[in-house]
Design an enzyme around this catalytic site. Structure first.
Site, PDB file in Angstrom:
ATOM      1  N   ASP A   1      -2.876  23.511  22.695  1.00  0.00           N
ATOM      2  CA  ASP A   1      -4.032  22.763  23.146  1.00  0.00           C
ATOM      3  C   ASP A   1      -5.219  23.720  22.979  1.00  0.00           C
ATOM      4  O   ASP A   1      -5.021  24.936  22.910  1.00  0.00           O
ATOM      5  CB  ASP A   1      -3.838  22.371  24.612  1.00  0.00           C
ATOM      6  CG  ASP A   1      -5.075  21.747  25.222  1.00  0.00           C
ATOM      7  OD1 ASP A   1      -5.600  20.780  24.639  1.00  0.00           O
ATOM      8  OD2 ASP A   1      -5.525  22.240  26.271  1.00  0.00           O
ATOM      9  N   LEU A   2      -6.417  23.192  22.928  1.00  0.00           N
ATOM     10  CA  LEU A   2      -7.573  24.066  22.719  1.00  0.00           C
ATOM     11  C   LEU A   2      -8.398  24.245  24.000  1.00  0.00           C
ATOM     12  O   LEU A   2      -8.455  25.323  24.564  1.00  0.00           O
ATOM     13  CB  LEU A   2      -8.445  23.521  21.586  1.00  0.00           C
ATOM     14  CG  LEU A   2      -7.777  23.474  20.201  1.00  0.00           C
ATOM     15  CD1 LEU A   2      -8.693  22.805  19.175  1.00  0.00           C
ATOM     16  CD2 LEU A   2      -7.387  24.871  19.736  1.00  0.00           C
ATOM     17  N   ASP A   3      -9.008  23.161  24.476  1.00  0.00           N
ATOM     18  CA  ASP A   3      -9.894  23.247  25.641  1.00  0.00           C
ATOM     19  C   ASP A   3      -9.163  23.770  26.870  1.00  0.00           C
ATOM     20  O   ASP A   3      -8.109  23.247  27.254  1.00  0.00           O
ATOM     21  CB  ASP A   3     -10.477  21.869  25.967  1.00  0.00           C
ATOM     22  CG  ASP A   3     -11.351  21.319  24.838  1.00  0.00           C
ATOM     23  OD1 ASP A   3     -11.769  22.110  23.983  1.00  0.00           O
ATOM     24  OD2 ASP A   3     -11.605  20.099  24.846  1.00  0.00           O
TER      25      ASP A   3
END
Length: 232
Positions: free
Chosen positions: A16-18
């Site tokens: 995942d990024l955020d």
């Protein structure tokens, strides 16, 4: 790091990024500010309307088109357009102003600095595993300087329904030509990342920022993304 279930052999790691690789709150705050500035410049009638007004427009649109929630970018764009029409702009002008405002938002939203120690970790992991990104948002791995480390990035909307639906994980496995269980997904949201990965048959590592109690355990729980160095 807490290990709840022994990992089976992993060929790829999905991030995942955020709020997993960086703190997303200041990024979104800056992007919201850029959007409001663009709206004020191109449609002065919007001055005095803050982010709450535009959030309410998104909620109204989601009631009419529930599936729009799966594409965060399009949801925001069309909600801004609808909000402008509500304020009295003609449809054509509203569409043009919304595009400009959304572009300002996206430019700021994808201006993300990755800490040197996080990038160093990713470099080490990329030497052993295929790395990919699976996000419900619209951050861009290339604009944050990670494009050379990741095989690809999948985003909710263009690539399928948002996590915790299985769509993005299944697409990832197909593109990697792997079985889902050969993918370890890492993210900060228990609902989206852990349940989504497990629903798709992937393994899950939860970056637990808040030490929350949950009924469904991931394979491993992390308190710092740097603990992934153990996988090297």
């Amino acid at each position: 790091m807490q290990v709840f279930k022994a990992l089976t052999p992993v060929q790829a790691i999905s991030f995942d990024l955020d709020d997993t690789l960086y703190n997303n709150k200041p990024v979104i705050a800056a992007a919201e500010a850029a959007m409001l500035q663009s709206l004020a410049r191109h449609a002065p009638i919007t001055q005095g309307y803050d982010s709450e007004y535009w959030w309410q427009q998104r909620l109204l649109l989601a009631k009419l088109q529930p599936a729009i929630r799966h594409d965060m970018g399009r949801w925001r764009l069309l909600a801004v357009e609808a909000g402008l029409v509500t304020l009295g702009l003609a449809q054509c002008e509203a569409a043009e102003v919304a595009e400009l405002a959304y572009d300002a938002f996206w430019q700021a939203r994808t201006t993300i600095s990755i800490k040197a120690e996080v990038k160093a970790l990713l470099i080490r992991l990329a030497s052993r595993y295929q790395l990919i990104a699976i996000t419900n948002g619209n951050a861009c791995i290339h604009r944050m300087g990670l494009g050379d480390l990741f095989e690809f990035s999948l985003q909710a909307g263009p690539d399928g329904r948002m996590k915790p639906y299985r769509d993005l994980f299944i697409v990832a496995a197909q593109r990697l030509q792997l079985q889902p269980q050969q993918i370890l997904h890492i993210g900060d949201s228990h609902r989206a990342d852990v349940l989504g990965a497990l629903n798709a048959g992937c393994q899950a590592a939860w970056l637990d920022h808040h030490h929350a109690a949950v009924s469904v355990l991931p394979h491993i729980r992390l308190t710092d993304v740097q603990q992934l160095i153990a996988l090297c």
